[in-house]
Design a protein around this motif. Structure first.
Motif, PDB file in Angstrom:
ATOM      1  N   TYR A 124       0.728  -1.329   0.094  1.00  0.00           N
ATOM      2  CA  TYR A 124       0.112  -0.060   0.015  1.00  0.00           C
ATOM      3  C   TYR A 124       0.803   1.171   0.031  1.00  0.00           C
ATOM      4  N   ASP A 125       0.421   2.313  -0.737  1.00  0.00           N
ATOM      5  CA  ASP A 125       1.362   3.495  -0.788  1.00  0.00           C
ATOM      6  C   ASP A 125       1.018   4.314   0.662  1.00  0.00           C
ATOM      7  N   THR A 126      -0.144   3.943   1.273  1.00  0.00           N
ATOM      8  CA  THR A 126       0.066   4.516   2.589  1.00  0.00           C
ATOM      9  C   THR A 126      -0.707   3.309   3.480  1.00  0.00           C
ATOM     10  N   ASP A 127       0.216   3.029   4.742  1.00  0.00           N
ATOM     11  CA  ASP A 127      -0.366   1.790   5.270  1.00  0.00           C
ATOM     12  C   ASP A 127      -0.450   2.028   6.844  1.00  0.00           C
ATOM     13  N   PRO A 128      -1.687   2.414   7.391  1.00  0.00           N
ATOM     14  CA  PRO A 128      -1.796   2.712   8.861  1.00  0.00           C
ATOM     15  C   PRO A 128      -1.401   1.583   9.845  1.00  0.00           C
ATOM     16  N   PHE A 129      -1.568   0.674   9.282  1.00  0.00           N
ATOM     17  CA  PHE A 129      -1.604  -0.501  10.310  1.00  0.00           C
ATOM     18  C   PHE A 129      -0.183  -0.814  11.207  1.00  0.00           C
ATOM     19  N   PHE A 130       0.884  -0.678  10.314  1.00  0.00           N
ATOM     20  CA  PHE A 130       2.056  -0.956  10.975  1.00  0.00           C
ATOM     21  C   PHE A 130       2.796  -0.234  12.040  1.00  0.00           C
ATOM     22  N   PRO A 131       2.828   1.155  11.794  1.00  0.00           N
ATOM     23  CA  PRO A 131       3.410   2.050  12.923  1.00  0.00           C
ATOM     24  C   PRO A 131       3.349   1.721  14.255  1.00  0.00           C
ATOM     25  N   ASN A 132       2.146   1.929  14.650  1.00  0.00           N
ATOM     26  CA  ASN A 132       1.828   1.473  16.072  1.00  0.00           C
ATOM     27  C   ASN A 132       2.499   0.430  16.618  1.00  0.00           C
ATOM     28  N   LEU A 133       2.097  -0.839  15.856  1.00  0.00           N
ATOM     29  CA  LEU A 133       2.554  -2.162  15.926  1.00  0.00           C
ATOM     30  C   LEU A 133       4.221  -2.011  16.191  1.00  0.00           C
ATOM     31  N   LEU A 134       4.996  -1.449  15.335  1.00  0.00           N
ATOM     32  CA  LEU A 134       6.429  -1.529  15.313  1.00  0.00           C
ATOM     33  C   LEU A 134       6.957  -0.800  16.418  1.00  0.00           C
ATOM     34  N   ARG A 135       6.278   0.401  16.819  1.00  0.00           N
ATOM     35  CA  ARG A 135       6.771   1.147  17.933  1.00  0.00           C
ATOM     36  C   ARG A 135       6.441   0.351  19.188  1.00  0.00           C
ATOM     37  N   LYS A 136       5.493  -0.522  19.304  1.00  0.00           N
ATOM     38  CA  LYS A 136       5.265  -1.125  20.567  1.00  0.00           C
ATOM     39  C   LYS A 136       6.250  -2.435  20.521  1.00  0.00           C
ATOM     40  N   ILE A 137       6.621  -2.838  19.364  1.00  0.00           N
ATOM     41  CA  ILE A 137       7.664  -4.052  19.569  1.00  0.00           C
ATOM     42  C   ILE A 137       9.100  -3.740  19.639  1.00  0.00           C
ATOM     43  N   PHE A 138       9.347  -2.697  18.555  1.00  0.00           N
ATOM     44  CA  PHE A 138      10.786  -2.530  18.124  1.00  0.00           C
ATOM     45  C   PHE A 138      11.069  -1.060  18.578  1.00  0.00           C
ATOM     46  N   GLY A 139      10.280  -0.425  19.527  1.00  0.00           N
ATOM     47  CA  GLY A 139      10.235   1.131  19.986  1.00  0.00           C
ATOM     48  C   GLY A 139      10.248   2.175  18.913  1.00  0.00           C
ATOM     49  N   ARG A 140      10.877   2.084  17.846  1.00  0.00           N
ATOM     50  CA  ARG A 140      10.838   3.249  16.939  1.00  0.00           C
ATOM     51  C   ARG A 140      10.712   2.635  15.557  1.00  0.00           C
ATOM     52  N   ALA A 141      10.164   3.376  14.507  1.00  0.00           N
ATOM     53  CA  ALA A 141      10.296   2.711  13.075  1.00  0.00           C
ATOM     54  C   ALA A 141      10.240   4.055  12.104  1.00  0.00           C
ATOM     55  N   SER A 142      11.013   4.033  10.854  1.00  0.00           N
ATOM     56  CA  SER A 142      11.171   5.068  10.054  1.00  0.00           C
ATOM     57  C   SER A 142      10.120   4.239   8.938  1.00  0.00           C
ATOM     58  N   ILE A 143       9.341   5.576   8.514  1.00  0.00           N
ATOM     59  CA  ILE A 143       8.488   5.310   7.506  1.00  0.00           C
ATOM     60  C   ILE A 143       8.494   6.108   6.204  1.00  0.00           C
ATOM     61  N   TYR A 144       8.619   5.204   4.971  1.00  0.00           N
ATOM     62  CA  TYR A 144       8.971   5.742   3.624  1.00  0.00           C
ATOM     63  C   TYR A 144       7.733   5.519   3.031  1.00  0.00           C
ATOM     64  N   ASN A 145       6.932   6.390   2.450  1.00  0.00           N
ATOM     65  CA  ASN A 145       5.858   6.557   1.680  1.00  0.00           C
ATOM     66  C   ASN A 145       6.200   6.306   0.072  1.00  0.00           C
ATOM     67  N   LEU A 146       6.133   5.560  -0.490  1.00  0.00           N
ATOM     68  CA  LEU A 146       6.557   5.462  -2.158  1.00  0.00           C
ATOM     69  C   LEU A 146       5.232   5.244  -2.911  1.00  0.00           C
ATOM     70  N   GLU A 147       5.552   5.353  -4.314  1.00  0.00           N
ATOM     71  CA  GLU A 147       4.402   5.106  -5.401  1.00  0.00           C
ATOM     72  C   GLU A 147       4.295   3.258  -5.239  1.00  0.00           C
ATOM     73  N   ARG A 148       3.102   2.899  -4.923  1.00  0.00           N
ATOM     74  CA  ARG A 148       2.720   1.537  -5.033  1.00  0.00           C
ATOM     75  C   ARG A 148       3.193   0.902  -3.772  1.00  0.00           C
ATOM     76  N   SER A 149       3.883   1.605  -2.688  1.00  0.00           N
ATOM     77  CA  SER A 149       4.096   0.794  -1.499  1.00  0.00           C
ATOM     78  C   SER A 149       4.611   1.769  -0.497  1.00  0.00           C
ATOM     79  N   THR A 150       5.016   1.195   0.701  1.00  0.00           N
ATOM     80  CA  THR A 150       5.335   1.712   1.855  1.00  0.00           C
ATOM     81  C   THR A 150       6.669   0.865   2.460  1.00  0.00           C
ATOM     82  N   VAL A 151       7.580   1.545   2.952  1.00  0.00           N
ATOM     83  CA  VAL A 151       8.645   0.833   3.579  1.00  0.00           C
ATOM     84  C   VAL A 151       8.526   1.243   4.930  1.00  0.00           C
TER      85      VAL A 151
END
Length: 345
Positions: A124-151
């Motif tokens: 997904y080019d925007t994916d609201p599911f993962f940010p909170n999950l990653l912060r909960k498990i890994f502490g912090r996360a970088s988010i890169y919104n791209l065409e046709r995907s998000t990293v």
């Protein structure tokens, strides 16, 4: 009527620089479609790459596709692998199961070396599911919104206990004793007794002493309930292409007192002895590839003793009936709970 040009399916997504820059060997590729995982492995071409799958069907196809380029493994849990990976890339599928995403991110933490990154390449080019999950498990996360995907990129640090994501549910059939089933994400009948499975079991004829094959068993509900009726002189065999499902079916059979059973993880319904079952119960994925239903029917017929019966539940009766008539001499159909139940011999 005018006919435009046929739309071509989009090719593989271009691998983002954020993934290229952070991926290191040995690398772990977590799930993903066969095409997507193979494209990723070939593009990065890192030595010592491992691809993880829960199901033998895509795993075997991916292994054929990659040859010696990567090792393809199946395990009931991701954290069954050693904590030796310098990077992990998770390829969640569009429309994928929410609970499975949580489970894979949680378990990915435990297979990484300290300081190693987990990269999630979302479709997904925007994916609201993962940010909170990653912060909960890994502490912090970088988010890169791209065409046709998000990293999403995060790094393992500190200590974390293992936390399982599973649901236990109870079910009862036709006034019989209640059974308790353990289920985990990524398997059929997660968290509930499937309505189609209930309709099948309410329709099937079983008598004490019979040998029953539960084909596409999921967490084992059909086989366990069949055991209540075939009794201690009977036998149940669980078959599924998901290694996680087979592990759960074994646990649930033991927990519910099934005294005589065996289980096979197989993509081609190989392992159980042919011509040795009185009854085969089949609940193929309703809207999956037609080839899976064909496999269930062909191999189910091969497993039956002379005079044995093949039972199948479906929501695609026309397609399934045509397949059954090509394989069996007699085919009967009935309806229950909005499903079609076939009996063939």
């Amino acid at each position: 009527m005018s006919h435009g040009k046929k739309k071509q399916a989009p090719g593989p997504r271009e691998l983002p620089g954020q993934v290229r820059e952070r991926a290191g060997a040995p690398m772990l590729v977590i799930l993903g479609s066969v095409g997507e995982a193979a494209h990723l492995v070939r593009t990065l071409a890192l030595p010592g790459t491992t691809c993880f799958q829960l199901d033998l069907y895509p795993a075997e196809r991916l292994s054929e596709e990659l040859g010696d380029s990567a090792s393809v493994v199946t395990r009931p849990d991701l954290w069954d692998l050693p904590a030796e990976f310098a990077s992990a890339i998770y390829l969640p599928q569009k429309g994928g199961e929410r609970e499975l995403k949580i489970d894979m991110v949680e378990q990915a933490w435990h297979v990484l070396r300290p300081g190693a990154p987990l990269l999630i390449w979302s479709p997904y080019d925007t994916d609201p599911f993962f940010p909170n999950l990653l912060r909960k498990i890994f502490g912090r996360a970088s988010i890169y919104n791209l065409e046709r995907s998000t990293v999403f990129a995060c790094v393992k640090a500190g200590d974390r206990p293992r936390r399982r994501h599973e649901v236990t549910f109870q079910a009862r059939l036709a006034g019989g004793p209640s059974c308790r089933f353990l289920s985990r994400p990524g398997t059929f009948s997660y968290g509930r007794f499937d309505d189609g499975a209930r309709a099948l079991l309410e329709s099937v004829d079983l008598v004490p002493g019979q040998r029953v094959l539960d084909l596409g068993c999921g967490c084992g509900t059909n086989g366990v309930f069949a055991w209540q009726r075939v009794g201690p002189t009977g036998h149940v065999t669980f078959v599924d292409s998901s290694v996680r499902a087979i592990a759960l079916a074994q646990l649930n059979a033991q927990a519910n007192g099934v005294a005589s059973f065996d289980a096979f993880a197989t993509a081609a319904v190989q392992g159980p002895p042919e011509a040795s079952y009185d009854v085969v119960l089949a609940n193929p994925p309703y809207f999956a590839q037609e080839s899976i239903a064909q496999l269930f029917i062909a191999r189910g017929q091969a497993m039956l003793k002379p005079g044995g019966h093949f039972w199948l539940v479906t929501r695609q009766p026309r397609m399934i009936e045509a397949m059954l008539l090509e394989t069996f001499a007699e085919v009967e159909a009935g309806e229950r709970r909005g499903y079609t139940i076939f009996k063939a011999c």
